[in-house]
Motif scaffolding. Structure first.
Motif, short mmCIF file in Angstrom:
data_model
loop_
_atom_site.label_atom_id
_atom_site.label_comp_id
_atom_site.label_asym_id
_atom_site.label_seq_id
_atom_site.Cartn_x
_atom_site.Cartn_y
_atom_site.Cartn_z
N THR A 51 0.85 -1.19 0.00
CA THR A 51 0.00 0.00 0.00
C THR A 51 0.88 1.23 0.00
O THR A 51 1.85 1.30 0.76
N ILE A 52 0.53 2.18 -0.85
CA ILE A 52 1.25 3.45 -0.86
C ILE A 52 0.30 4.54 -0.39
O ILE A 52 -0.92 4.35 -0.36
N PRO A 53 0.80 5.71 0.00
CA PRO A 53 -0.09 6.76 0.48
C PRO A 53 -1.03 7.25 -0.61
O PRO A 53 -0.73 7.15 -1.81
N ASP A 54 -2.15 7.78 -0.19
CA ASP A 54 -3.11 8.39 -1.11
C ASP A 54 -2.49 9.69 -1.63
O ASP A 54 -2.40 10.68 -0.90
N LEU A 55 -2.08 9.68 -2.89
CA LEU A 55 -1.36 10.83 -3.44
C LEU A 55 -2.25 12.01 -3.75
O LEU A 55 -1.76 13.07 -4.16
N SER A 56 -3.57 11.86 -3.56
CA SER A 56 -4.46 13.01 -3.70
C SER A 56 -4.44 13.89 -2.46
O SER A 56 -4.95 15.01 -2.48
N VAL A 57 -3.84 13.38 -1.38
CA VAL A 57 -3.74 14.14 -0.14
C VAL A 57 -2.46 14.97 -0.17
O VAL A 57 -1.38 14.46 -0.49
N GLU A 58 -2.61 16.24 0.17
CA GLU A 58 -1.46 17.14 0.15
C GLU A 58 -0.34 16.60 1.04
O GLU A 58 -0.58 16.07 2.10
N GLU A 59 0.86 16.75 0.58
CA GLU A 59 2.11 16.37 1.26
C GLU A 59 2.45 14.89 1.12
O GLU A 59 3.60 14.50 1.36
N ASN A 60 1.50 14.05 0.73
CA ASN A 60 1.80 12.62 0.70
C ASN A 60 2.85 12.25 -0.34
O ASN A 60 3.59 11.28 -0.16
N ALA A 61 2.90 12.99 -1.45
CA ALA A 61 3.91 12.70 -2.46
C ALA A 61 5.31 12.92 -1.89
O ALA A 61 6.22 12.10 -2.08
N LEU A 62 5.49 14.03 -1.14
CA LEU A 62 6.79 14.29 -0.51
C LEU A 62 7.10 13.22 0.53
O LEU A 62 8.23 12.72 0.60
N TYR A 63 6.11 12.87 1.35
CA TYR A 63 6.34 11.85 2.37
C TYR A 63 6.73 10.52 1.73
O TYR A 63 7.65 9.84 2.19
N TRP A 64 6.03 10.15 0.66
CA TRP A 64 6.32 8.88 0.01
C TRP A 64 7.73 8.88 -0.57
O TRP A 64 8.45 7.89 -0.47
N ASN A 65 8.14 9.99 -1.14
CA ASN A 65 9.48 10.09 -1.69
C ASN A 65 10.53 9.84 -0.61
O ASN A 65 11.47 9.08 -0.80
N ARG A 66 10.35 10.46 0.56
CA ARG A 66 11.31 10.30 1.64
C ARG A 66 11.30 8.89 2.19
O ARG A 66 12.35 8.32 2.52
N VAL A 67 10.11 8.31 2.31
CA VAL A 67 9.99 6.94 2.80
C VAL A 67 10.70 5.97 1.85
O VAL A 67 11.42 5.06 2.28
N GLU A 68 10.50 6.17 0.55
CA GLU A 68 11.12 5.28 -0.43
C GLU A 68 12.64 5.40 -0.41
O GLU A 68 13.35 4.41 -0.61
N GLN A 69 13.17 6.59 -0.20
CA GLN A 69 14.62 6.74 -0.12
C GLN A 69 15.19 5.88 1.01
O GLN A 69 16.20 5.19 0.84
N ALA A 70 14.52 5.93 2.16
CA ALA A 70 14.97 5.12 3.30
C ALA A 70 14.80 3.64 3.01
O ALA A 70 15.68 2.81 3.33
N LYS A 71 13.67 3.28 2.39
CA LYS A 71 13.43 1.86 2.11
C LYS A 71 14.45 1.30 1.13
O LYS A 71 14.95 0.18 1.30
N ARG A 72 14.78 2.06 0.10
CA ARG A 72 15.76 1.57 -0.87
C ARG A 72 17.13 1.38 -0.23
O ARG A 72 17.87 0.44 -0.57
N THR A 121 4.24 -1.90 8.55
CA THR A 121 3.49 -0.65 8.39
C THR A 121 4.37 0.51 8.83
O THR A 121 4.94 0.48 9.92
N ILE A 122 4.45 1.52 7.99
CA ILE A 122 5.17 2.74 8.32
C ILE A 122 4.21 3.91 8.25
O ILE A 122 3.52 4.11 7.24
N ASN A 123 4.12 4.66 9.32
CA ASN A 123 3.34 5.90 9.33
C ASN A 123 4.12 6.94 8.54
O ASN A 123 5.19 7.38 8.97
N VAL A 124 3.62 7.35 7.38
CA VAL A 124 4.40 8.23 6.51
C VAL A 124 4.61 9.61 7.11
O VAL A 124 5.48 10.36 6.66
N GLU A 125 3.85 9.96 8.14
CA GLU A 125 4.08 11.24 8.79
C GLU A 125 5.41 11.27 9.53
O GLU A 125 5.87 12.34 9.94
N GLU A 126 6.03 10.09 9.70
CA GLU A 126 7.39 10.06 10.23
C GLU A 126 8.36 10.73 9.27
O GLU A 126 9.49 11.06 9.65
#
Length: 421
Positions: free
Chosen positions: A121-142, A190-195
């Protein structure tokens, strides 16, 4: 007399030399000779496209060989061809490569790389800021996934192996809804993307009196719970792990409640790597596992960049075989060299952080029992390719590995979103 830092560099190289094939380089060069880094997708000096090849653990300079196909720059016509991960153009900005002919069980070309295929599951990208959060989460995951592959640990998507595979839910609580709790259950992390929000994460860190709280730290901790299930539970490793970490069959929920009601034991610094490690043997394992990954990746990075500095004098009492889980182990001397070099390296890095007015790079002190636990984890990682099965009663993994606040919980059935392509 050579500087202590030069000696440190030599010890790092000597101690980790025998394991170099199993770890992950972090320094790379473009075809133009300029340095490039793990997360780069283009050389800033000459604009050459770049891509990360996870099985070779290298960032490759690329040249096109057809529509959406690439090969390593200058490698010749017989060099393997690659495709970019489909999340290259998404907010995730994935720079990983896929072998051009790699197909799934249905015979279709795989659109996602080894890291992105782990997403459930990825964040709902229609929600403001989620694209930035997902980018940062993916950097750490990679960063995490590249290290796991480099260490030879099993990294299989849950979509391909429902019972033993790994998957990630990246969630954000809806407005007014129940909070999301970072945790692990049966291979699903599960990762809370607000982290990924630095201010919110720092606020939590201060509230919980944690010396260290990062996205990468969360990933390394939670994946420790996953590898408990894969490498320890139901194998012969369970006996020595219980001897060092304690009986994991004690009530997990009750142990967490006691921790939040009473706090850690007064002597936790003498036995554990962190206060949270004192909650329960599962958490001690996950925290120590995370520290092991921190240490290995930091040493890998130091080795990759050829640490070489003059006029640095560090004196530290070295660890000896008496602190180890198995002093007679064939790898004991190399492990001690790695551990002692790590101790001196972090002392220097802490001083460098202080010189910039920043918190300590490594704000922990390893107690003697933690050293033995680290050696045991090292042995388990080293033998991960062939764990020895043993009959044992199944022990459920914790449903939550880190609890930022006692009231926080994970939504019971998060709605999966379509992967971004």
């Amino acid at each position: 007399m050579s500087s202590a830092f030069e000696n440190l560099s030599a010890r790092l190289r000597a101690a980790w030399k025998t394991h170099k094939q199993a770890t992950t380089p972090r320094a790379f060069r473009c075809q133009c000779g300029r340095p490039v880094f793990f997360r780069n997708s283009q050389c800033l000096a000459c604009d050459t496209p770049l891509g990360y090849e996870p099985l070779r653990a290298r960032v490759l300079p690329l040249e096109p060989v057809g529509e959406h196909l690439w090969r390593e720059y200058g490698a010749g016509p017989n060099a393997p061809a690659y495709r970019r991960c489909q999340n290259f153009d998404a907010a995730a900005a994935c720079n990983w490569l896929i072998p051009a002919d790699e197909k799934d069980a249905q015979g279709q070309l795989k659109p996602l790389c080894m890291a992105c295929r782990l997403n459930h599951t990825i964040p709902d990208l229609s929600v403001e800021e989620n694209a930035l959060y997902w980018n940062r989460v993916e950097q750490a995951k990679r960063r995490l996934v590249s290290q796991l592959i480099g260490l030879g640990l099993p990294v299989v998507p849950k979509s391909e192996d429902p019972e033993r595979g790994l998957a990630f839910d990246f969630l954000r609580a809806p407005e007014g809804g129940p909070p999301v709790m970072t945790g692990h259950a049966d291979g699903l992390i599960t990762i809370n993307v607000e982290e990924a929000d630095d201010a919110k994460r720092e606020k939590l860190r201060a509230q919980l009196r944690e010396p260290y709280r990062t996205l990468l730290g969360h990933f390394r901790h939670e994946v420790g719970h996953y590898y408990w299930d894969r490498l320890v539970r139901d194998t012969d490793w369970i006996k020595p792990v219980r001897e060092l970490f304690g009986d994991d069959q004690i009530d997990y929920a009750a142990a967490l409640k006691k921790n939040y009601d009473e706090g850690p034991p007064a002597d936790w610094k003498d036995r554990f790597v962190s206060t949270y490690a004192s909650c329960h043997p599962w958490e001690d394992w996950a925290e120590t596992w995370a520290h092991y990954l921190h240490m290995v990746d930091t040493v890998d990075t130091a080795l990759s960049f050829g640490i070489d500095a003059d006029d640095v004098e560090i004196e530290a009492e070295p660890w000896t075989r008496e602190a180890l889980w198995r002093p007679e182990d064939r790898d004991a001397e190399a492990f001690l060299g790695f551990l002692n070099a790590w101790t001196e390296l972090t002392a220097v890095l802490n001083e460098m952080a202080r010189s910039m007015g920043q918190p300590d790079f490594y704000p922990f002190v390893l107690p003697r029992p933690a050293v033995a636990k680290l050696q045991l984890i090292h042995a388990i990682v080293r033998g991960a390719g062939a764990p020895v099965p043993a009959p044992a009663a199944p022990v459920a993994a914790p449903t939550a590995a880190e609890v930022p606040e006692p009231s926080e919980r994970k939504p019971e059935e998060p709605e999966p979103l379509e992967p971004v392509v």
